[in-house]
Design a protein around this motif. Structure first.
Motif, short mmCIF file in Angstrom:
data_model
loop_
_atom_site.label_atom_id
_atom_site.label_comp_id
_atom_site.label_asym_id
_atom_site.label_seq_id
_atom_site.Cartn_x
_atom_site.Cartn_y
_atom_site.Cartn_z
N SER A 248 0.80 -1.21 0.00
CA SER A 248 0.00 0.00 0.00
C SER A 248 0.83 1.26 0.00
CB SER A 248 -0.90 0.02 1.24
OG SER A 248 -0.11 0.09 2.41
N GLU B 11 -12.14 2.39 1.40
CA GLU B 11 -10.74 2.64 1.07
C GLU B 11 -10.53 4.08 0.66
OE1 GLU B 11 -6.82 1.72 1.07
OE2 GLU B 11 -8.50 0.47 1.76
N ARG C 146 -9.93 0.16 8.28
CA ARG C 146 -10.34 -0.81 7.26
C ARG C 146 -11.13 -1.96 7.89
NH1 ARG C 146 -4.80 0.27 5.29
NH2 ARG C 146 -4.95 1.33 3.28
#
Length: 213
Positions: free
Chosen positions: A73, A97, A91
């Motif tokens: 990420s 997201e 999350r």
């Protein structure tokens, strides 16, 4: 050799098989010739050395894969573990997201511009997770980004956010208000333009109605 084919004796055929086997096993080509002529004890020792080297390479590649997976990420590249843990917890709670990325970008900017504020931000965020009402509002804010601005749920959310603001006005130790990150998406969300515009107008009316101190 009238047929055009080269003739090999039995030893050459055996050597070819051994070369192919060693090569398929990952033995470097530069070492194969020496191994073909090595004594059994020398061969065994050389194979052990090669196996050790291959295992070290496997371990190194495994570590590289672990680090790459952790950096997928990109958050670990620029944020401390405590901040990454907060993003991952968001999350796990079902936050979109899109909003997590906004929190990430906000965190990166804060860390670059005001690193001394980071520890307090981390404490406030973690405290917020223990506040059911705050988390309910946060999730509602996240979901409302895609609502129609005239959806009745927008009006209910505005009222809930105003109640939250009134309840915590003047409390310097209060958890972070749920709206700042969402203000970053005003241009993309008509619902949030209406939410924030309404909250600002109501706050101005409250201040105007307060008696002069």
């Amino acid at each position: 050799m009238a047929s055009g084919y080269r003739r090999y004796n039995a030893q050459a055929a055996v050597d070819l098989v051994r070369i192919r086997t060693l090569a398929d096993a990952g033995v470097p080509l530069a070492r194969i010739d020496a191994l073909l002529h090595a004594q059994p004890t020398e061969f065994a020792a050389a194979i052990t050395d090669i196996d050790t080297a291959l295992q070290a390479k496997i371990d190194q590649l495994t570590e590289h894969r672990r680090r790459i997976a952790g950096l997928a990420s990109g958050e670990e590249l620029v944020l401390p573990p405590e901040m990454v843990a907060i993003l991952n917890r968001l999350r796990s709670l079902g936050v979109s997201e899109r909003t997590v990325q906004l929190e990430r970008d906000w965190s990166i900017l804060m860390q670059a511009s005001d690193p001394h504020a980071v520890p307090q931000w981390i404490r406030d965020k973690n405290a917020g997770f223990d506040d059911p009402e705050k988390m309910r509002l946060y999730l509602a804010c996240d979901q409302s980004v895609d609502w129609d601005p005239h959806d009745p749920r927008v009006d209910r959310l505005i009222n809930d956010l105003e109640t939250w603001e009134i309840k915590h006005e003047g409390n310097s130790s209060r958890p972070e208000n749920p709206t700042p990150v969402f203000s970053l998406i005003l241009r993309e969300s008509p619902a949030w333009r209406r939410i924030l515009d309404t909250l600002v107008r109501r706050a101005e009316r409250r201040r105007a109605a307060m008696p002069d101190s």
